[in-house]
Motif scaffolding. Structure first.
Motif, mmCIF file in Angstrom:
data_model
loop_
_atom_site.group_PDB
_atom_site.id
_atom_site.type_symbol
_atom_site.label_atom_id
_atom_site.label_comp_id
_atom_site.label_asym_id
_atom_site.label_seq_id
_atom_site.Cartn_x
_atom_site.Cartn_y
_atom_site.Cartn_z
ATOM 1 N N MET A 1 -6.319 4.710 -9.354
ATOM 2 C CA MET A 1 -5.340 5.172 -8.373
ATOM 3 C C MET A 1 -4.609 3.978 -7.744
ATOM 4 O O MET A 1 -5.208 2.933 -7.510
ATOM 5 C CB MET A 1 -6.071 5.944 -7.261
ATOM 6 N N ILE A 2 -3.309 4.172 -7.515
ATOM 7 C CA ILE A 2 -2.491 3.134 -6.872
ATOM 8 C C ILE A 2 -2.216 3.586 -5.436
ATOM 9 O O ILE A 2 -1.816 4.733 -5.219
ATOM 10 C CB ILE A 2 -1.122 2.988 -7.577
ATOM 11 N N SER A 3 -2.434 2.685 -4.469
ATOM 12 C CA SER A 3 -2.029 2.974 -3.087
ATOM 13 C C SER A 3 -0.826 2.100 -2.758
ATOM 14 O O SER A 3 -0.806 0.925 -3.115
ATOM 15 C CB SER A 3 -3.129 2.612 -2.095
ATOM 16 N N VAL A 4 0.140 2.685 -2.077
ATOM 17 C CA VAL A 4 1.273 1.893 -1.578
ATOM 18 C C VAL A 4 1.227 1.981 -0.056
ATOM 19 O O VAL A 4 1.217 3.081 0.500
ATOM 20 C CB VAL A 4 2.617 2.426 -2.106
ATOM 21 N N VAL A 5 1.133 0.841 0.606
ATOM 22 C CA VAL A 5 1.044 0.813 2.069
ATOM 23 C C VAL A 5 2.413 0.428 2.638
ATOM 24 O O VAL A 5 2.975 -0.594 2.259
ATOM 25 C CB VAL A 5 -0.026 -0.211 2.522
ATOM 26 N N VAL A 6 2.937 1.271 3.531
ATOM 27 C CA VAL A 6 4.273 1.023 4.086
ATOM 28 C C VAL A 6 4.224 1.118 5.611
ATOM 29 O O VAL A 6 3.927 2.194 6.149
ATOM 30 C CB VAL A 6 5.282 2.071 3.550
ATOM 31 N N PRO A 7 4.490 0.031 6.341
ATOM 32 C CA PRO A 7 4.550 0.126 7.808
ATOM 33 C C PRO A 7 5.880 0.748 8.226
ATOM 34 O O PRO A 7 6.919 0.447 7.647
ATOM 35 C CB PRO A 7 4.482 -1.341 8.259
ATOM 36 N N ILE A 8 5.830 1.634 9.184
ATOM 37 C CA ILE A 8 7.039 2.363 9.606
ATOM 38 C C ILE A 8 7.198 2.267 11.121
ATOM 39 O O ILE A 8 6.317 2.680 11.877
ATOM 40 C CB ILE A 8 6.934 3.866 9.215
ATOM 41 N N TYR A 9 8.314 1.702 11.544
ATOM 42 C CA TYR A 9 8.628 1.689 12.975
ATOM 43 C C TYR A 9 10.098 2.086 13.127
ATOM 44 O O TYR A 9 10.983 1.322 12.756
ATOM 45 C CB TYR A 9 8.367 0.293 13.555
ATOM 46 N N ASN A 10 10.316 3.307 13.603
ATOM 47 C CA ASN A 10 11.675 3.823 13.811
ATOM 48 C C ASN A 10 12.538 3.710 12.563
ATOM 49 O O ASN A 10 13.583 3.067 12.565
ATOM 50 C CB ASN A 10 12.356 3.084 14.980
ATOM 51 N N GLU A 11 12.097 4.342 11.492
ATOM 52 C CA GLU A 11 12.864 4.294 10.230
ATOM 53 C C GLU A 11 13.344 5.683 9.840
ATOM 54 O O GLU A 11 13.388 6.010 8.657
ATOM 55 C CB GLU A 11 12.004 3.701 9.099
ATOM 56 N N GLU A 12 13.720 6.517 10.824
ATOM 57 C CA GLU A 12 14.041 7.914 10.484
ATOM 58 C C GLU A 12 15.162 8.045 9.455
ATOM 59 O O GLU A 12 15.163 8.975 8.656
ATOM 60 C CB GLU A 12 14.352 8.736 11.749
ATOM 61 N N LEU A 79 -4.142 -1.078 4.936
ATOM 62 C CA LEU A 79 -5.089 -1.638 3.964
ATOM 63 C C LEU A 79 -6.475 -1.033 4.160
ATOM 64 O O LEU A 79 -7.186 -0.737 3.207
ATOM 65 C CB LEU A 79 -5.168 -3.167 4.101
ATOM 66 N N ARG A 80 -6.851 -0.847 5.425
ATOM 67 C CA ARG A 80 -8.182 -0.285 5.705
ATOM 68 C C ARG A 80 -8.259 1.180 5.295
ATOM 69 O O ARG A 80 -9.326 1.669 4.948
ATOM 70 C CB ARG A 80 -8.518 -0.448 7.192
ATOM 71 N N SER A 81 -7.112 1.896 5.330
ATOM 72 C CA SER A 81 -7.123 3.318 4.975
ATOM 73 C C SER A 81 -6.936 3.548 3.482
ATOM 74 O O SER A 81 -7.070 4.677 3.019
ATOM 75 C CB SER A 81 -5.989 4.053 5.701
ATOM 76 N N SER A 82 -6.598 2.517 2.737
ATOM 77 C CA SER A 82 -6.225 2.724 1.326
ATOM 78 C C SER A 82 -7.449 3.045 0.474
ATOM 79 O O SER A 82 -8.550 2.564 0.740
ATOM 80 C CB SER A 82 -5.544 1.464 0.790
ATOM 81 N N ARG A 83 -7.228 3.867 -0.559
ATOM 82 C CA ARG A 83 -8.329 4.254 -1.446
ATOM 83 C C ARG A 83 -8.120 3.787 -2.876
ATOM 84 O O ARG A 83 -8.978 3.952 -3.720
ATOM 85 C CB ARG A 83 -8.467 5.786 -1.453
ATOM 86 N N GLY A 84 -6.940 3.226 -3.162
ATOM 87 C CA GLY A 84 -6.582 2.915 -4.545
ATOM 88 C C GLY A 84 -7.377 1.773 -5.159
ATOM 89 O O GLY A 84 -7.982 0.968 -4.458
ATOM 90 N N ASP A 85 -7.356 1.728 -6.500
ATOM 91 C CA ASP A 85 -7.957 0.594 -7.220
ATOM 92 C C ASP A 85 -7.037 -0.617 -7.106
ATOM 93 O O ASP A 85 -7.466 -1.753 -7.255
ATOM 94 C CB ASP A 85 -8.126 0.944 -8.701
ATOM 95 N N ALA A 86 -5.745 -0.344 -6.903
ATOM 96 C CA ALA A 86 -4.787 -1.417 -6.638
ATOM 97 C C ALA A 86 -3.964 -0.974 -5.448
ATOM 98 O O ALA A 86 -3.634 0.209 -5.325
ATOM 99 C CB ALA A 86 -3.891 -1.638 -7.843
ATOM 100 N N VAL A 87 -3.672 -1.913 -4.546
ATOM 101 C CA VAL A 87 -2.938 -1.566 -3.330
ATOM 102 C C VAL A 87 -1.692 -2.434 -3.244
ATOM 103 O O VAL A 87 -1.775 -3.660 -3.318
ATOM 104 C CB VAL A 87 -3.821 -1.783 -2.075
ATOM 105 N N ILE A 88 -0.535 -1.770 -3.108
ATOM 106 C CA ILE A 88 0.736 -2.495 -2.979
ATOM 107 C C ILE A 88 1.157 -2.424 -1.514
ATOM 108 O O ILE A 88 1.055 -1.364 -0.894
ATOM 109 C CB ILE A 88 1.815 -1.845 -3.870
ATOM 110 N N VAL A 89 1.584 -3.551 -0.957
ATOM 111 C CA VAL A 89 2.101 -3.553 0.415
ATOM 112 C C VAL A 89 3.598 -3.833 0.341
ATOM 113 O O VAL A 89 4.013 -4.769 -0.353
ATOM 114 C CB VAL A 89 1.409 -4.640 1.270
#
Ligand code: UDP
Ligand code: MG
Length: 328
Positions: A1-12, A79-89
């Motif tokens: 599984m691939i996880s993609v981590v995206v920080p969001i601050y006011n990006e509506e 990163l702490r919440s991700s479950r993937g075998d590979a994690v993209i930030v």
């Protein structure tokens, strides 16, 4: 599984378009995936939009933070919440283009445990920032006690083991591009053209950028602390020159002036030297408080006999199923 981590601050303005673009790329990969949006205390409708998006797209995971913790805080939560075998930030404003995701994943499939996306060029409206960034990376590289890739931000991929290593670090002032280099593992690089933000303005304030740059330098360098020693050496050299000049001065007023200046510089030099000694201790105290591990193990290889004994294989000469047992 691939996880993609995206920080969001006011990006509506961007959330829907961004998710569509990322999903479009990940569909072609042939792996299960999740996109973790970390809502970093947005004050617009970002959270509502993310939750709406989740009802339409089950790959979406929403992590909602209690307030605005800043870019690094949001990424750490992801990163702490991700479950993937590979994690993209990656950032959620299209500056890190989704088209690069397949390249990152291919490099990981080819065996890299950490893939760093390096900026080949930048298209940015904010000219000053676009010029300052390369300068910053070079200053950091010159100061750093550990090699950190040039022109690389947070964009990149880490495998599960690398993510666990980063998550295990206790330090608060994090500079992810530096830590990602520091943990080691098999690295690869992918080049990309940094785009301009697709909509809205940059969300990081000037002050937070300065703090980030300071975190980067202080996390990976003792050199600013050692400046005290260099300055004290400089002052002591000046003292020698002033004393020599005062000895050869013919006018008593000159002699007195030069001697007095020498005394002032001598005292200043001694104080800086003492500060330098204290800085050496301070640097070590900082190291101890951060409690970074002294080394990180990638794999441990045991002999066939030990593996056979562990797995209970009848004949040790027969390669057991767990031959070359991997302990991560
Ligand atoms: N961001 C965040 N918290 C903040 C500021 C920004 O999560 O306090 C997110 C933002 O939504 C974006 C990413 O971090 O997805 C990068 O922010 P920005 O584009 O403002 O930074 P820049 O590209 O200007 O350095
Ligand atoms: Mg941006």
């Amino acid at each position: 599984m691939i996880s993609v981590v995206v920080p969001i601050y006011n990006e509506e303005e961007l959330i829907y378009r961004f998710n569509e673009a990322v999903a479009g790329e990940l569909k072609t990969i042939g792996e299960e995936w999740e996109v973790i949006y970390v809502n970093d205390g947005s004050t617009d409708s970002s959270l509502e939009l993310l939750l709406d998006l989740q009802t339409a797209d089950p790959h979406v995971v929403v992590v909602d933070l209690t307030r605005n913790w800043g870019h690094m805080g949001a990424i750490s939560a992801g990163l702490r919440s991700s479950r993937g075998d590979a994690v993209i930030v990656m950032d959620g404003d299209f500056q890190d283009p989704p088209e690069v995701l397949p390249q990152l994943i291919n490099a990981w499939r080819a065996g890299a445990q950490v893939v760093v996306a390096v900026r080949r060029s930048r298209q940015e409206r904010r000219r000053l920032l676009a010029k300052l960034f390369p300068v910053f990376y070079r200053v950091l590289a010159a100061l750093s006690d550990y090699p950190i890739p040039l022109d690389a931000g947070i964009f990149g991929l880490m495998d599960r083991q690398a993510v666990d290593s980063v998550n295990a670090l206790r330090e608060g002032n994090r500079y992810l591009p530096g830590l990602r280099a520091w943990i080691g593992y098999r690295n690869d690089v992918v080049y990309y053209d940094r785009q301009d933000r697709l909509a809205g303005d940059g969300k990081l304030s000037f002050v937070s950028r300065i703090k980030y740059a300071m975190d980067a330098i202080t996390s990976f360098s003792y050199k600013p602390l050692r400046l005290c020693f260099a300055l004290s050496c400089f002052l002591e050299c000046m003292v020698v020159i002033l004393v020599a000049c005062s000895l050869f001065a013919t006018n008593p007023v000159d002699t007195l002036g030069l001697a007095l200046s020498a005394v002032i510089l001598l005292v200043g030099g001694i104080l800086l030297f003492c500060l330098g000694v204290m800085s050496e201790y301070l640097g070590r105290v900082y190291d101890e408080v951060r409690a970074r591990p002294l080394s990180i193990i990638n794999k441990v290889y045991y002999s066939e006999e030990i593996v056979a004994a562990q797995t209970g294989a009848a004949d040790a000469s027969e390669p057991a199923a767990g031959y070359r047992l991997r302990i991560a």
